[in-house]
Design an enzyme around this catalytic site. Structure first.
Site, PDB file in Angstrom:
ATOM      1  N   PRO A 119       0.677  -1.266   0.000  1.00 28.60           N
ATOM      2  CA  PRO A 119       0.000   0.000   0.000  1.00 28.60           C
ATOM      3  C   PRO A 119       0.701   1.311   0.000  1.00 28.60           C
ATOM      4  CG  PRO A 119      -1.229  -1.511   1.279  1.00 28.60           C
ATOM      5  CD  PRO A 119      -0.037  -2.213   0.759  1.00 28.60           C
ATOM      6  N   GLU A 120       1.451   1.700   0.932  1.00 28.76           N
ATOM      7  CA  GLU A 120       1.748   3.132   1.023  1.00 28.76           C
ATOM      8  C   GLU A 120       2.861   3.551   0.054  1.00 28.76           C
ATOM      9  OE1 GLU A 120       1.488   4.621   5.078  1.00 28.76           O
ATOM     10  OE2 GLU A 120       0.862   2.628   5.711  1.00 28.76           O
ATOM     11  N   LYS A 156      -0.211   6.455  -4.131  1.00 32.30           N
ATOM     12  CA  LYS A 156      -0.223   5.000  -4.162  1.00 32.30           C
ATOM     13  C   LYS A 156      -0.691   4.454  -5.500  1.00 32.30           C
ATOM     14  CE  LYS A 156      -1.699   5.478   0.600  1.00 32.30           C
ATOM     15  NZ  LYS A 156      -2.822   5.244   1.529  1.00 32.30           N
ATOM     16  N   ARG A 207      -6.739 -10.132  -1.522  1.00 32.65           N
ATOM     17  CA  ARG A 207      -8.058  -9.646  -1.102  1.00 32.65           C
ATOM     18  C   ARG A 207      -8.849  -8.958  -2.208  1.00 32.65           C
ATOM     19  NH1 ARG A 207      -6.827  -6.567   4.426  1.00 32.65           N
ATOM     20  NH2 ARG A 207      -9.078  -6.380   4.497  1.00 32.65           N
TER      21      ARG A 207
END
Length: 302
Positions: free
Chosen positions: A2-3, A61, A124
């Site tokens: 993510p970041e 991102k 996910r």
DNA sequence: CACGACGCCTGGTCGC
DNA sequence: TGCGACCAGGCGTCGT
């Protein structure tokens, strides 16, 4: 993955393998990874096959790859992607067997390197890819890190520049904070205010700047905002230098390797452990359906 | 309009 | 050991 630091590690890993390459084939194994794409999986596969990849660019991102056509015409489209909570972009040798949670594969040919497969893996499925149109940036500065072109995909147009972007406007950022009554942490996580910061680096930056996460944004003096921005940049730079933060095999570079910044965290995930500055146990509170970690002594509500 | 809650997913860990 | 509750680096949408 993510970041900002983790996404930049991916961008930097993909760029040398992809810039100047050609997409030989596209295989969509799970259409849920195309939720950003305006069209079917077959449409995505068809419209990308044979296209030239000119660069790999990042803002916050978001990643995108400007595309040329076979005749070498200027790009007006890009593959845009977001890794969500668990997305990975892996570089594998051509013909690698299907990976666990593999969603999309690109078979890539490069004029001087060996053929490779770029595999989008996402446990996910919060991440996704799309073919998108490129539009001019309002300030005529480069759209993101990795290309000089003053273009962004339409899906990234609403995303603010990140704190490491040379065109990031600190005065705009300060003005925005001054008219927001939300908690400063919430504002740091708002990608339309400043991009690239997620839960880890928000907590780390606030700890470093000694600001309570629930302090109202409009309550911070310009001196304190200045300090906060300095700490945000310092934390992001350090994380980048260490290859990003990895707690598990989820957050890895294009070769599947983890970063080392988890060892340098001062607040995030350290509930009950001593604050490295004053020794007071770090506190964890639930906030906006997520966790905030801070030192109750160094970071007063004011 | 500004702001906050919720849904979208899979899988690991923890307590009973 | 089994099972449910809870947790996780995010975003977009839809209420108020």
């Amino acid at each position: 993955m993510p970041e900002l630091p983790e996404v930049e590690v991916v961008r930097a890993g993909l760029a040398p393998a992809l810039a100047g390459s050609r997409i030989e084939a596209v295989t969509v194994l799970d259409p849920r990874s195309l939720t950003r794409h305006d069209g079917s999986a077959a449409d995505f596969e068809h419209r990308l096959t044979g296209r030239r990849v000119d660069a790999v660019v990042r803002r916050g991102k978001f990643l995108w790859m400007p595309l040329g056509d076979a005749d070498g015409r200027a790009e007006s489209e890009a593959i845009v992607g977001h890794l969500g909570m668990s997305g990975q972009m892996l570089l594998r040798s051509s013909g690698t067997p299907e990976l666990r949670h593999e969603r999309i594969r690109f078979d890539i040919r490069h004029p001087t390197h060996a053929d490779v497969a770029v595999v989008f893996v996402d446990q996910r499925t919060f991440g996704s890819l799309a073919l998108d149109r490129l539009i001019p940036t309002p300030d005529a500065a480069a759209g993101g890190w990795g290309s000089e072109a003053p273009l962004v995909p339409t899906q990234v147009a609403h995303i603010a520049r990140d704190p490491l972007d040379p065109a990031f406007e600190e005065t705009v950022f300060r003005a925005r904070l001054a008219r927001t009554r939300s908690a400063i942490k919430r504002v740091l996580l708002d990608q339309t205010v400043v991009s690239g910061i997620g839960n880890i680096y928000a907590d780390e930056s606030l700890w470093a700047a000694r600001i309570h996460p629930e302090r109202s944004a409009d309550d911070l003096s310009s001196r304190v905002v200045r300090r906060l921005l300095d700490e945000v940049r310092a934390v992001l730079h350090r994380a980048l230098a260490e290859g990003g933060t990895s707690f598990d095999a989820q957050y890895v570079n294009v070769n599947g390797q983890a970063g080392y910044f988890a060892h340098s965290l001062n607040a995030y995930g350290r509930t009950g452990e001593a604050c490295p500055r004053c020794g007071t146990p770090i506190v964890r509170v639930s906030f906006t359906n997520r966790s905030s970690h801070y030192c109750p002594r160094c970071q007063r509500r004011g």
